[in-house]
Scaffold this motif. Structure first.
Motif, short mmCIF file in Angstrom:
data_model
loop_
_atom_site.label_atom_id
_atom_site.label_comp_id
_atom_site.label_asym_id
_atom_site.label_seq_id
_atom_site.Cartn_x
_atom_site.Cartn_y
_atom_site.Cartn_z
N GLY A 1 0.96 -1.03 -0.20
CA GLY A 1 0.44 -0.45 -0.14
C GLY A 1 0.79 0.95 -0.06
O GLY A 1 0.81 2.48 0.00
N VAL A 2 1.95 1.36 -0.25
CA VAL A 2 2.73 2.93 -0.11
C VAL A 2 3.42 2.83 -2.09
O VAL A 2 3.49 1.96 -2.75
N ARG A 3 2.57 3.69 -2.70
CA ARG A 3 3.58 4.38 -3.66
C ARG A 3 4.64 4.86 -3.88
O ARG A 3 5.39 4.62 -2.15
N CYS A 4 5.85 4.03 -4.51
CA CYS A 4 7.24 4.97 -4.57
C CYS A 4 7.73 5.65 -5.98
O CYS A 4 7.49 5.21 -6.98
N LEU A 5 8.74 6.44 -5.21
CA LEU A 5 8.97 7.12 -5.98
C LEU A 5 10.58 7.08 -6.61
O LEU A 5 11.40 6.86 -5.48
N TRP A 6 11.71 6.67 -7.53
CA TRP A 6 12.48 6.23 -7.94
C TRP A 6 13.17 7.02 -8.10
O TRP A 6 13.42 8.56 -9.39
N LEU A 7 14.49 7.59 -7.84
CA LEU A 7 15.56 8.73 -8.06
C LEU A 7 16.78 7.65 -8.71
O LEU A 7 17.67 7.57 -8.15
N PHE A 8 17.10 7.59 -9.87
CA PHE A 8 17.71 6.70 -10.42
C PHE A 8 19.30 7.25 -10.90
O PHE A 8 18.96 8.89 -11.63
N ARG A 9 20.61 7.17 -10.56
CA ARG A 9 21.46 7.89 -11.68
C ARG A 9 21.43 7.36 -12.33
O ARG A 9 22.28 7.85 -13.23
#
Length: 288
Positions: free
Chosen positions: A87-95
């Motif tokens: 139940g968690v949305r996730c935003l990714w910061l990729f190198r």
């Protein structure tokens, strides 16, 4: 485990990793979220996860994952699925580039620059804080929003009529750009040939009247034995073929710009030509 760079005393993480977490925490708190770092959780079927940053507001939960080392698309999607189950949305910061582009995976590439960190969406670069502001303000969206206002720019350049008895310098259309959020959608005249009539009407209606612009219309070409959308000489109306248009692509300029609603034929033309991506929008672009 992350390789340690510099003096890291709080955890085995890079200095970049730690600073990116700090920035994410600062932005999330500014938007009224309760934020913690290194938060542990577990899916309903018992899979454990640890979120770099976890923000909570009311019943909503958003994780922010900083992925500074390479990671396969399969592993990224597997980890994203764990968050979804929880139940968690996730935003990714990729190198690194190469991560999946999908509606279920909000993500952006991040790079270290002289004054901090920058993100890149399509061809647009923006400070990390600006990107995160948009995410927490509801202005980071996948594909075209349901409503919105975009700007159309018409580009043109000068060319000499090929007919020896004319030789007039005429201005021909080289293409149009539709700018909406952090994306630019582009067409040259050749690819506009199949555009809906209402789109072509909007373009022609917004051409300046005093620039010696040839008429944009379908003409018959003896070379290819068919009619197609083409530029013409403003004086003698002779067809200026597609191969001549490329001669002015690098010297063209914007001659007109106008605003449109992202709806109807404009929307259909964009969605038929371009794959959806994540994009950042300004508040005024999302209002109709």
């Amino acid at each position: 485990m992350h390789k340690v760079i510099g003096n890291c005393t709080s955890a085995p993480e890079t200095e970049h990793h730690l600073r990116l977490k700090e920035i994410a925490v600062e932005v999330a708190r500014r938007y009224g979220w309760t934020v913690e770092t290194e938060v542990r959780g577990v899916t309903p079927d018992g899979e454990e996860w640890i979120a770099d940053v976890l923000a909570r507001k009311n019943n909503a939960k958003v994780a922010i994952e900083i992925q500074w080392s390479p990671q396969t698309p399969e592993e990224t999607l597997r980890r994203q699925e764990r968050y979804r189950k929880s139940g968690v949305r996730c935003l990714w910061l990729f190198r690194h580039a190469g991560f999946p582009i999908a509606a279920e995976l909000p993500a952006v590439q991040v790079s270290a620059v002289d004054d901090g960190y920058a993100t890149r969406l399509s061809d647009i670069s923006m400070p990390l804080q600006t990107f995160l502001d948009a995410a927490f303000d509801g202005r980071l969206k996948f594909g075209l929003p349901s409503i919105g206002k975009a700007v159309v720019q018409i580009k043109a350049g000068d060319i000499e009529c090929w007919k020896s008895q004319c030789k007039a310098t005429t201005k021909i259309i080289t293409g149009i750009d539709v700018i909406f959020g952090s994306r630019t959608y582009s067409w040259i005249v050749k690819t506009l040939d199949g555009a809906p009539p209402s789109v072509l009407h909007s373009v022609i209606e917004n051409l300046p009247k005093n620039l010696n612009i040839g008429t944009l219309k379908k003409r018959y070409s003896n070379t290819i034995g068919d009619r197609y959308l083409s530029n013409g000489c403003y004086r003698c109306d002779s067809l200026i073929g597609q191969h001549f248009e490329s001669e002015v692509w690098y010297s063209d300029e914007i001659i007109s710009s106008f605003q449109i609603d992202i709806s109807g034929d404009w929307r259909r033309m964009i969605e038929q030509e371009y794959e959806p991506e994540w994009a950042v929008y300004r508040v005024n672009e999302l209002l109709c």
